[in-house]
Structure formats: structure tokens, C-alpha cells
Motif scaffolding. Structure first.
Motif, short mmCIF file in Angstrom:
data_model
loop_
_atom_site.label_atom_id
_atom_site.label_comp_id
_atom_site.label_asym_id
_atom_site.label_seq_id
_atom_site.Cartn_x
_atom_site.Cartn_y
_atom_site.Cartn_z
N ASP A 29 31.66 43.06 24.93
CA ASP A 29 31.11 41.70 24.90
C ASP A 29 29.92 41.64 23.94
O ASP A 29 29.78 40.69 23.16
CB ASP A 29 30.65 41.27 26.31
N SER A 88 38.71 41.40 26.40
CA SER A 88 39.02 40.59 27.58
C SER A 88 40.12 41.24 28.41
O SER A 88 40.14 41.12 29.63
CB SER A 88 39.39 39.16 27.19
N THR A 135 42.30 36.15 32.23
CA THR A 135 41.28 36.73 31.34
C THR A 135 40.22 37.52 32.12
O THR A 135 39.26 38.00 31.53
CB THR A 135 40.57 35.62 30.55
N ARG A 160 32.24 37.37 35.57
CA ARG A 160 33.07 38.32 34.86
C ARG A 160 32.97 39.70 35.50
O ARG A 160 33.72 40.59 35.16
CB ARG A 160 32.60 38.43 33.39
#
Lengths: 204, 551
Positions: free
Chosen positions: B216, B354, B445, B517
Motif C-alpha cells: 500500500d 489488493s 478486494t 482493510r
């Protein structure tokens, strides 16, 4: 837990300590023992720089010269080897090999003007600088012995082991170089391993 | 010389059948420098088997010697490639007061290819910093250009903040010496970390989380136009207190490497990186190689020079690869796709990152279902699909596994429900005991959404479900992208020690939806409950797009 005493797999520690005490005979013995190892180091370093066309034996000779110049009480204070143990010593000579080969490659490829500059920069070569190393580098010391024992194998078997392990070639690539079938190279590899094991016993 | 040897040496005697067997076995053993030796399956010949195993030990000893030789001939002054001779004299020491009133140097942290790293106190702010000396080699014109490029990147990075990227604080110059002042991250690198682990590696879930996190960060930095090109465990630092990974050394390898050398570390470099310009596909390769290394303790292609490594990486990982035994199949598949020798065949960096996150979160959810005692069936989770105005139950199936899956020590896959994009579904949950019920969904995702209730039940609140009470959540539309999702319900005797705020790192603004996430906190909160006080059920929603052909 008590610290185990350092190993002396190939008599390196005794010879090094005697050499540090200015025993010239021990120093010569040590350099003789190291020669096959230096040859492997040089070969290893050259293998990372394909098509250099440089002579292996002359680089080994030059390395030995540099080691000799910078070892012991006669060496200039600022550039002298300051370690005491085989791991530091092997690391130190590894650096010298890397530098000697790197300079030779640069000389071989650089235009004359740049070569002159490299020559001028030799004074920056800090032989005294040492990385931190393990105090008991058994693999490094074992490598010295393996290199020496390889010299006693038949040349065909030695070359297969050198190509396979120290130049990381596949059996197919070795077969192509030697003009043989890969199956035959695999059999030579087996027999070379058996010879080496017979000479060295159980490897650590 | 070799051809001459072939001419003068007598030919080897023909091999016996035993030698043929041994030769083939040892040739296979020599193809990997893995520490584990695969037993020859010769139960009928214990004598031959013993001989084979002894010779296999010699093979590994030779690999170790070759590796040691390579390190000694190339690793110079502290662990990386030899710097140019002219750079070796540039160093700072404890006695140097290079930054009076700004920083006080405390100790040396390490030495890299292009200089040293020192720990220092910031004398103006209550923090410690890392000071990196920059000492590229080569002629003056080239050095000036290299430093100018690095300085441009550094200037941009000082404006940049990401929780998984080491922050560049300042660029300093003293005379002809240049210094980067960086955020100090306590904990060393991930390379140090795996060396310190007794197993020599990290568990796959931790490794995948670190890679998803730094991925990320990498994506965010790429948007600034800066590439890394030297991603490897040694360039990922570990924040010990937060247990987070941070990527460091952006652009340094690329900008400072001598033109004659390749920028990067061969074991983690894509094969095309040796002779083509930097690309994001190369960073995908390096991330995949780093994930492999963190999970197995070895570089995927552990050759000791670039010709060998390049040829190994072009051949790809062996199939199967015994080193991947402890790795879940989806993670192994992702690594293999990232290590594809053809950059065109690799996933994009966005997709790779992802996908790592999504697989990690799905697998974490699966592993939570194993937390609840297998004999307890106190929680039921079912899915119905809207057909002609009525909800009809959809039968779940156990997903098919590939053969190598059976040998892996990884979570059992959740039962799967086939769906199509556009389907409207209802979720039914029934617990046979009173307590607290929360229902989550992990999308394709990897985002984790709280489906029920709207907010996590706070500590001390009343139970939100009674024994036998049916929870019915309907009108859920399966939307794009297609893929595999995880629906999971958690029943607990007490409210989970987890606040909605801790799960709100995705949906902003407005922060109306609880989504994250990182499902670590959910897993931690569930595992903190006594085993008898929790139940977890997981279902996979496997949906294809509307053209996918499912009826």
C-alpha cells in the motif's frame, strides 16, 4: 550456557596466530593452504562478471601479494590487518579479492584516462577497515578445506563440482561446456561427491 | 580449459544401475540449496538410501561453502555490494558534532552499500532519528547528478506521509558530504527479524500482512513518480511496538548505483531488471520474492551470482516446491504469479497488493472458524437468494482442493455458496444461546464490512440476540467486482473488546460505514474470548459476473 571454544577446522587458527607473531614459516604455510581457496574466490568473483577475459592465476597472485603486503608488523600501521581470528581474516581476504578483481575489470574496460585515475585512487583502498563477522565462521573455514581437497580430485570431477556449485551452472550447461551428455555429467557429479566425502569424512 | 580436460581425461566408467539412481537423486538435490533433504523413496534398499542421504549432506555443505565464498568475495564492509574505493573513507563518528544544536549522534546502526546509518537524538523534538550518510562512488560529474536525483526524490518524500513508509525528514549537507535524516524505526529490518526467529521465517499471515501494508505504501509513493527498485527484507523495517512494517530506502539504490552495476539485490530482482529500465512490474516481482523469503526463510531463487539467479528465475519455482508447504495455496499462487519471468504475465502492482490483502483476510476469517470447538454447532449461518420475489435457500458446498493443498498446514476452507453478480441475497443467523452477535463480510478486494449491527456492541451493553432468535438480513445485492467473499458471524457470551472506531480505516468520508482493510483487531478480539464463550461460522460467497454462466 558456557561458550564453546572456537573450532580450528583446518589448522587455520594456529597458523594465523603464529603468523601474527611474525612466524614466517607459519605465514608461508597459511598462504599455501589458502591458495586453492583464493582461486575459488577469484573464480567466483569472475563468474559474476562474464567475459572479462582476465587470467585467474595472475589475479590469485596479485591477491597473495596484497595480502602479504598488508599483513604483519611490517605492514604500514594504517593499512595493517588488525584482526586475530580466522573469520575476520577470511573476510578480510575476501574484501581484497573483491577489490583486486573489481580493479582488474575496471582496468580491462576503462579508457586510459580512467585507468590513471584508478591508479591514483589506490591510496583510498582501506585494507584496515573490517566488517563485523561471526566469531566462529565454521563454513568459511570449511570452505578453505573444501577448496584444498578439490585440488586432489581428478580434474574432470573437480571441474564438474566447481561448475555446479561455485559457478552455479546446470548439468545441461556443464554438459555443453564439456561436450558430454547431461546424464554422464550427473554420474561424474555423483562420483566427485563420493571422492570428496571420502577425503573429508562427514562434512559439518 | 574445460574442453582440454575433456580431451585428455579418460572417460568415466559406465554407471551401474545403483549409480544411475543415486546420480539422478543427487542431481535433483543439488538443484536446491534448501536446508531440508528430501528422502529418497527407496524402502527396498536401505543401504542405497543411507548412501544417498550422506552424499546429499555433502551437496548441502558444498552449497553452504559456495554461498560463503560468494558473500566473502562480494559483501563488503557490512553486508552489501562493495562501494567504490573512494567512498570508504567517508564516515562519521561519535566524536563528530556535525549538526550542533540539531542532532546528537548516539551509535552506528549499520552499514549499507552507499554509506552508514547512525542513530541520533533530535535536540529540538522529543524523538530519535536515523542519519544516513550518502557516499556514492564514481567521477565527480556522475556523483553530482546522482545526488541531485536523490535529493529531488528526498524533497518530494519529505512532503509525503504513509504509515508504512519510513518518513524522510531532512536532507543535510556538510561540505561535500550528504546526509538523509529519516524517521527512526526501532526493531531492525525484516531480514534481521527472520534471522532472529528460531524457525528462520515468519508465519504466513504476518508475512502477508507486512507485504500488503508496504505494498500500500509503495503504491502511494509510485503516485509521486518515485520507484523503489530494491525491495527486499533488508529494506523493510519493523516497528516493534506497533508490529508494523515500513518500507525504506526509496530511490537510493536506483539513484546511487554505479552505471556498471545493476541497482538492486539479485535474489530479489526480476530477470528483466538486469537490462531494462525500472518498472512497476519489477516491484511486483520483488514484493513476491520478499513474501516468499519471509514465509520460507529463503530467497525463491537462492543462486549466488546473477547469471545463475536469472536462469533460475526464468525457469520458475519447482512445482510443487517443498518450501511452500506451510503456505496457504492462495498465497503460494499469488507469489507464483508475481514471480512470473514474463513481466507482461505478472499482475499489476495494484492487483497484486489488493489480492494479497484479500487472500490474507479471507484466510484469517477461515482460521477464526477453527477457533470455535468443532463439536459445537450452536451457531447457524445460511444464505438465501431472491428468485421470482421469494428467498430460496442456497446450498453450500465444500470447495474443491488441489492435490498439494492436502499437505499444507493452513486453515480449512469455508463452505462455498455459488452466486452471480446482481443477485439479491438474505443472510440468516441463529444462535442457540443468548449473547452478542456480529456479522461481517469480506469483499473480493479484502475490505471488511460490518453487516450487523450498525455499530459494534459496546462493553456492558445488553445482549443483542436471544437464544433461538432468528436474525434476518435481506436485500443484500451482490455487486462487482466478481470474486470470492467471506461472510462470517461471531457469537460471543460478552461483547467483543472491539470498538467501531478501530475498524473505520477505509470508509471516509463520511465515516458512516464500519469497514477496514486490517482484520487483525477482529481476530484478536475473538481469540481473547474464552473458547467456550465464542462461536464463529464462515461461508464463502463465490460470485461470478453475470456472464459467468452460473444458473
Amino acid at each position: 550456557m558456557a561458550n564453546s571454544p572456537p573450532t580450528d577446522l583446518y589448522d587455520l587458527r594456529r597458523l594465523l596466530q603464529a603468523a601474527l607473531a611474525d612466524d614466517r614459516s607459519a605465514w608461508n604455510d597459511l598462504l599455501t593452504k589458502l591458495r586453492p581457496y583464493l582461486a575459488l574466490l577469484v573464480r567466483r568473483r569472475l563468474a559474476s562478471n562474464a567475459s572479462t577475459g582476465l587470467g585467474e592465476s595472475s589475479l590469485v597472485q596479485e591477491t597473495l601479494l596484497k595480502i602479504d603486503q598488508h599483513f604483519g608488523s611490517k605492514a604500514p600501521e594504517g593499512t595493517r590487518f588488525r584482526g586475530k581470528e580466522p573469520p575476520a581474516f577470511l573476510n578480510w581476504i575476501g574484501q581484497i579479492v573483491a577489490r583486486v578483481v573489481a580493479n582488474a575489470i575496471r582496468d580491462a574496460h576503462a579508457p586510459p584516462r580512467d585507468r590513471r585515475r584508478e591508479d591514483e585512487n589506490q591510496g583510498d583502498f582501506d585494507f584496515a577497515a573490517l566488517p563485523e563477522v561471526d566469531s566462529n565462521d565454521e563454513v568459511g573455514e570449511m570452505s578453505v578445506r573444501v577448496a584444498a581437497e578439490l585440488e586432489h580430485l581428478s580434474e574432470g570431477r573437480r571441474i564438474v563440482l566447481q561448475h555446479r556449485y561455485f559457478e552455479q551452472l546446470s548439468f545441461e550447461e556443464i554438459a555443453k561446456i564439456l561436450g558430454k551428455q547431461p546424464g554422464a555429467i550427473r554420474v561424474t557429479h555423483l562420483r566427485a561427491l563420493a571422492d570428496l566425502r571420502e577425503r573429508m569424512g562427514d562434512l559439518p | 580449459m574445460s574442453n582440454l580436460v575433456a580431451a585428455i581425461e579418460p572417460a568415466e566408467a559406465p554407471a551401474t544401475p545403483d549409480e544411475e539412481r543415486l546420480a539422478d537423486y543427487l542431481a535433483a538435490v543439488s538443484n536446491t540449496s534448501s536446508k531440508s533433504i528430501v528422502d529418497p523413496p527407496w524402502t527396498d534398499r536401505p543401504d542405497l538410501r543411507d548412501r544417498a542421504l550422506k552424499l546429499a549432506q555433502s551437496v548441502h555443505a558444498l552449497h553452504r561453502c559456495a554461498s560463503s565464498l560468494f558473500e566473502k568475495a562480494t559483501v563488503t564492509f557490512g553486508g552489501e555490494s562493495p562501494p567504490d574505493a573512494s567512498s570508504l573513507s567517508k564516515s562519521i563518528s561519535l566524536n563528530d558534532d556535525l549538526f550542533p544544536g540539531e542532532f546528537r549522534i548516539l551509535k552506528k546502526l549499520g552499514r549499507g552499500a552507499f554509506g552508514e546509518v547512525w542513530l541520533a537524538d533530535d535536540l529540538q523534538l522529543p524523538r530519535q532519528v536515523a542519519i544516513k550518510t550518502l557516499a556514492p562512488g564514481g567521477d565527480a560529474d556522475k556523483v553530482a547528478k546522482q545526488l541531485a536525483a536523490l535529493r529531488r526524490d528526498a524533497r518530494m518524500l519529505t512532503q509525503f506521509r504513509h504509515p508504512h513508509v519510513v518518513q524522510v525528514l531532512l536532507w543535510k549537507q556538510r561540505g561535500s558530504d550528504h546526509f538523509l535524516i529519516l524517521e527512526y524505526v526501532d526493531g531492525g529490518s525484516l531480514d534481521d527479524r527472520i534471522r532472529q526467529e528460531p524457525s528462520g521465517r515468519l508465519d504466513w499471515a504476518t508475512a502477508a500482512r507486512y507485504i500488503a501494508d508496504v505494498g500500500d505504501g509503495l503504491l502511494a509513493v509510485h503516485k509521486q513518480g518515485i520507484v523503489h527498485r530494491d525491495i527486499k527484507p533488508a529494506n523493510i523495517l519493523w516497528d516493534k511496538k506497533r508490529d508494523e512494517a515500513l518500507l525504506t530506502d526509496f530511490g537510493i539504490a536506483t539513484n546511487l548505483a554505479n552505471a556498471a552495476d545493476y541497482a538492486g539485490t539479485p535474489n530479489f530482482m526480476a530477470p528483466e531488471a538486469f537490462d531494462t529500465p525500472a518498472s512497476t512490474a519489477q516491484d511486483v516481482y520483488s514484493l513476491a520474492a520478499t513474501l516468499f523469503c519471509l514465509t520460507t526463510g529463503e530467497a525463491p531463487f537462492p543462486g549466488t551470482d546473477w547469471t545463475a539467479i536469472r536462469s533460475q528465475s526464468r525457469a520458475g519455482l519447482p512445482q510443487p516446491d517443498a518450501r511452500c508447504e506451510g503456505m496457504p495455496e492462495p498465497i503460494e499462487r499469488l507469489i507464483r504469479s508475481g514471480l512470473n519471468a514474463d513481466p507482461e504475465m505478472r499482475p499489476s502492482l495494484t492487483l497484486f497488493v489488493s489480492s494479497v490483502r484479500a487472500e490474507l483476510n479471507r484466510l484469517m476469517a477461515d482460521s477464526m472458524s477453527t477457533i470455535s470447538p468443532s463439536t459445537t454447532k450452536g451457531l447457524r449461518l445460511a444464505v438465501s437468494r431472491l428468485v421470482s420475489g421469494r428467498y430460496e435457500a442456497v446450498t453450500s458446498v465444500i470447495p474443491k482442493t488441489v492435490p498439494t493443498r492436502d499437505i499444507k498446514r493452513v486453515p480449512k476452507p469455508a463452505p462455498s455458496v455459488p452466486l452471480r453478480t446482481g443477485d439479491t441475497i438474505a443472510v440468516e443467523v441463529v444462535a442457540d444461546r443468548t449473547g452478542y452477535l456480529v456479522v461481517f463480510n469480506i469483499g473480493p478486494t479484502g475490505n471488511l464490512d460490518l453487516l450487523h449491527p450498525e455499530m459494534m456492541p459496546p462493553a456492558g451493553s445488553s445482549p443483542n440476540v436471544q437464544a433461538g432468535e432468528r436474525l434476518w438480513i435481506d436485500g443484500l445485492v451482490i455487486s462487482e467486482p466478481a470474486g470470492r467473499e467471506r461472510l462470517f458471524a461471531v457469537w460471543s457470551a460478552k461483547a467483543l473488546a472491539l470498538a467501531s472506531e478501530e475498524l473505520r480505516d477505509v470508509a471516509e468520508p463520511p465515516k458512516a460505514v464500519v469497514a477496514t482493510r486490517d482484520i487483525r483487531r477482529v481476530q484478536q478480539a475473538v481469540s481473547q474470548m474464552p473458547a467456550t464463550d465464542r462461536l464463529v461460522e464462515v461461508i464463502e460467497l463465490d460470485h461470478e459476473d453475470s456472464a459467468g454462466g452460473l444458473s
